[in-house]
Design a protein around this motif. Structure first.
Motif, mmCIF file in Angstrom:
data_model
loop_
_atom_site.group_PDB
_atom_site.id
_atom_site.type_symbol
_atom_site.label_atom_id
_atom_site.label_comp_id
_atom_site.label_asym_id
_atom_site.label_seq_id
_atom_site.Cartn_x
_atom_site.Cartn_y
_atom_site.Cartn_z
ATOM 1 N N ASP A 189 0.817 -1.206 0.000
ATOM 2 C CA ASP A 189 0.000 0.000 0.000
ATOM 3 C C ASP A 189 0.853 1.259 0.000
ATOM 4 O O ASP A 189 0.528 2.243 -0.648
ATOM 5 N N GLU A 237 -14.688 6.121 -3.659
ATOM 6 C CA GLU A 237 -15.194 6.358 -2.310
ATOM 7 C C GLU A 237 -15.948 5.142 -1.791
ATOM 8 O O GLU A 237 -15.855 4.779 -0.615
ATOM 9 N N ASP A 275 -13.482 2.474 -0.830
ATOM 10 C CA ASP A 275 -12.883 2.812 0.470
ATOM 11 C C ASP A 275 -13.857 2.485 1.605
ATOM 12 O O ASP A 275 -13.471 1.961 2.646
ATOM 13 N N ASP A 300 0.748 4.132 -2.803
ATOM 14 C CA ASP A 300 0.444 5.530 -2.516
ATOM 15 C C ASP A 300 1.479 6.460 -3.132
ATOM 16 O O ASP A 300 1.146 7.546 -3.590
ATOM 17 N N ASP A 301 2.735 6.015 -3.158
ATOM 18 C CA ASP A 301 3.740 6.797 -3.898
ATOM 19 C C ASP A 301 3.329 6.919 -5.361
ATOM 20 O O ASP A 301 3.439 7.987 -5.974
ATOM 21 N N ARG A 320 0.486 9.381 -5.897
ATOM 22 C CA ARG A 320 0.933 10.775 -5.895
ATOM 23 C C ARG A 320 1.647 11.119 -7.193
ATOM 24 O O ARG A 320 1.481 12.203 -7.741
ATOM 25 N N ARG A 327 -6.808 0.319 -5.910
ATOM 26 C CA ARG A 327 -6.344 1.502 -5.179
ATOM 27 C C ARG A 327 -5.786 2.575 -6.098
ATOM 28 O O ARG A 327 -5.597 3.715 -5.678
#
Lengths: 500, 500
Positions: free
Chosen positions: B130, B394, B397, B134-135, B138, B203
């Motif tokens: 994860d 959303e 999540d 996430d890197d 971004r 994700r």
């Protein structure tokens, strides 16, 4: 990141009394507009170190505004009902409706930060914290997308100030009850707590949900700063643009508001100087140490990036030459950053810097850098606010990638007074071989001194991190500055190699 | 998530030849417009399971378009130069300039996914994956913000298809070289690889950088699907809106384009039926099992959320009653979802669902749900595209938070044919006590059948995840559907309690 909030901001009682009254009226008006428009709700997170006055700040906001339209939520250990639902349920259930302000005194940040500091080992892992922060990021992004105004205030105290504060509370029998066992434990783990908080704040401060860091040492300063910042944000979000009839601009505050005219720049002691007799020896000593360091075996699998930024005529060029003089030019590359080339303009902003990253065992010196976006491009309007505002996060990500790879990142801001700059400009204009150094642009920039100062303070607040801190160098005396620069480079590389 | 890409999509040679020619011309024209405008660059990631034809697809795109303006980047193990820089450096250095297409055959996803499956233990941790995702998020967000069009194609094969493909390649001496030892290993770890990939795709699929999943079993289908989807995206991003003169709308494809009219809905066998004699017994058996299950000690620290969605008149109400008949109504709450209340409208969209989450030991049945946003609100235009497009993320999540908390999430789509719906509508109109069930709105929705079908397929593709899969129930025969519903609920809860 917390540099600005350790300057010892203060506001005297007279100033406070004079400023609080109109602020309060303006806050009430903004709150009423918020309610009448019923278009936006406000989620106001109050976090920070123990003793920085979180509770007092919340009380003050309730006193200043109409408390009937503020919902203050304190969070104690979860109830039975809460434990039976996903962890975010307790926050969802108290989200304020449109037109109202929900104060979250303690929030979704509390558990992740506390557990990353004090929790069982697996929760202390960086990846565990980052995972929770990313859940938070998605949650706050969703809130912002749904039209919620998300404001996050972090009340900070330096370690010394926290200690003094707790001691003062404990001495007074009337306030002793405020100091819990937990508070004392927190003081013991201050450094770990602040390091973890910094990481949390840095990764979750976004244009749509910024963290605003306020020094909590002086209650009057703190309350005025929070109040002004909140007012600014409410005013940015309510009312309509006169011309378009559309909702007002959505920009939120970048840093703490200017309440007492103290900034990281004004706090810099520009009178620092080196007497004639000591300069040469000091410089040579640090240069020798730098030369040795770059030939060190440990540096062969590392690299360094030096960022030079500063006021025009602060002496960047001279300082850079003092660094390179100590090194073998085969291992050092200087990248002067001016207008981007066609090739560079055709690609994402950071591409022009990525391409110059040093291979192992070498140093890249950026004479001006990626910070141009939040300095000159911001002030001169070359970049839209949406571009330079997101640049802070992109820059932090970029430097984080460098540091994780083992690259040492040293960032130096060379600063001089406005008067000294004038003197140097005039001298350049008078000296034949220096005339090329002074252009109409320099004079134009000079007229925007206050805007540049603001941009520098925001830059330091948003991008000075533990892994890649800013060093502000007083450069009024060139010799002092040059020694400071070489010394800083040496110390930062030494620390990195020691830590390896 | 991969359901749609396991339907056995095929295109025959004649159809392919007829469709490929105009597609190719249109792609060339779009590519030229991209180049002339020189406003956007395209980053085209091609990933997927082994044997799904990644290399062939890249070759086809180069054949169809002008290869001088496509930069194809394959990534082998990093070079010396690359190893000495941060891991993303190798991708930064080959980012395409504005006006050009960069194909990334292998990408920043390869290492994180492979290491999460086969790497050392610490890299196999979910938090480690994860963190890397996430890197990536971004990074791609930054690309999109900088005006890069980011398209990510995932070529999928079912396990059986992958096996068949590798066997066919290995049998033929001319293609045997294509099958590496690594490929065979991958087949052995197919399930782990697909589970990890699903997490990665879920994700990182965002409106500004979507994953488009294409079945790779049939080369003609695959190439047409990728080509059409790319064309759609290029056309969305180039050219100007006729009226405004501004750049064209920025919406990117949500799912695979419709090439052969096969969808998860068309693949559903609506002829499934239960003979008279077996219905009662089957239903009672599953109901009994459900009743026992909900009284199980293990369920006391768990909860279940059942989502009922479906075509109008598909029999949701009747199916829900068959579930509740098996349970004690103190432990079950039915939440009918219609227009939101004032209170609900004043808060973020998901608030109205969070408030009804079940405490431990209980079940909440949502009769229609949060999926309204990507179904009726999308089709009827009640929600802007920017709203319903971000809703997929959303919702994922939200359901992820539920599942991590131990809640079982069962999602049921009840489906009937258009003809059967007409029959039921007419019957309702004829039957006194059923007239209240049929409104003008039902007839209106019916006219938008194709749009609803598209919305359902996109919903299944984007939100059917391993932790919270969609079950599509053939409801042409009500008895079959009811038994299927109760059985699905039982099986999903049993699986969750077994896994606990």
């Amino acid at each position: 990141m917390f540099q600005e909030a350790e300057l010892g901001h203060r506001v005297d009682k007279r100033t406070f009394d004079r400023e609080a009254a109109p602020l309060r009226l303006a806050l009430l008006a903004a709150q009423q507009r918020l309610r009448e428009e019923a278009r936006t709700s406000v989620v106001l997170v109050v976090g920070g170190v123990e003793g920085a006055g979180k509770s007092e700040t919340v009380a003050r906001l309730n006193a200043w505004m109409d408390p009937r339209h503020i919902e203050t939520n304190g969070f104690r250990p979860p109830t039975d009902e809460e434990r039976q639902r996903p962890p975010m349920w307790r926050f969802w259930r108290v989200l304020p409706p449109k037109g109202r302000i929900g104060v979250f005194f303690g929030s979704w940040y509390t558990d992740p930060i506390v557990e990353a500091v004090e929790g069982p080992r697996r929760k202390r892992a960086r990846a565990a914290l980052d995972g929770r922060l990313d859940d938070i990021l998605r949650f706050e992004r969703m809130l912002a997308d749904e039209g919620v105004l998300v404001l996050k205030y972090w009340l900070h105290l330096s370690k010394a100030a926290q200690k003094a504060r707790l001691e003062a509370l404990a001495r007074d029998p009337r306030t002793r009850w405020r100091v819990t066992r937990q508070d004392r434990d927190r003081l013991a783990s201050y450094d770990a707590f602040v390091a973890t908080s910094e990481r949390a704040l840095r990764r979750t401060s976004r244009g749509h949900a910024p963290w605003i860091i306020i020094e909590g040492t002086d209650a009057r300063y703190r309350d005025l700063a929070v109040g002004r910042s909140l007012l600014e944000a409410l005013e940015a979000r309510t009312g309509r643009e006169p011309a378009s009839g559309r909702p007002a601009r959505r920009r939120l505050p970048v840093g703490a508001p200017d309440v007492d005219r103290r900034t990281v720049l004004s706090a810099l002691d520009l009178s620092s100087a080196l007497p004639d007799g000591r300069y040469e020896a000091a410089l040579e000593r640090w240069q020798a140490r730098l030369g040795t360091l770059l030939r060190d075996r440990a540096f062969r699998t590392r690299a360094a990036v030096l960022v030079f930024e500063g006021v025009d005529a602060a002496g960047k060029g001279g300082a850079i030459r003092r660094v390179t003089a100590a090194t073998d030019m085969r291992w050092v590359k200087i990248v002067p950053v001016a207008a981007p080339s066609d090739e560079e303009r055709a690609r994402p902003y950071l591409w022009r810097f990525w391409r110059h990253l040093p291979p192992h065992g070498t140093v890249t010196i950026f004479d001006r850098s990626w910070y141009g976006r939040v300095l000159v491009e911001r002030v001169e309007g070359f970049a839209d606010p949406e571009h330079w505002e997101r640049a802070y996060g992109e820059i932090n990500d970029f430097e984080d990638a460098l540091v994780r790879h083992g690259t040492v990142v040293v960032k130096l801001w060379l600063h001089i007074s406005r008067a000294e700059q004038l003197r140097r400009f005039r001298e350049r204009a008078r000296t034949d071989y220096k005339q090329y150094k002074i252009t109409a642009e320099d004079w134009r920039n000079r007229r925007k001194w206050p805007q540049y100062e603001q941009a520098v303070c925001d830059m330091v607040e948003r991008t000075s991190t533990r892994v890649a801190p800013w060093t502000l160098v007083a450069a009024e005396d060139k010799r002092w500055a040059r020694v400071e620069v070489v010394k800083t480079v040496v110390r930062r590389i030494e620390a990195a190699l020691d830590g390896a």
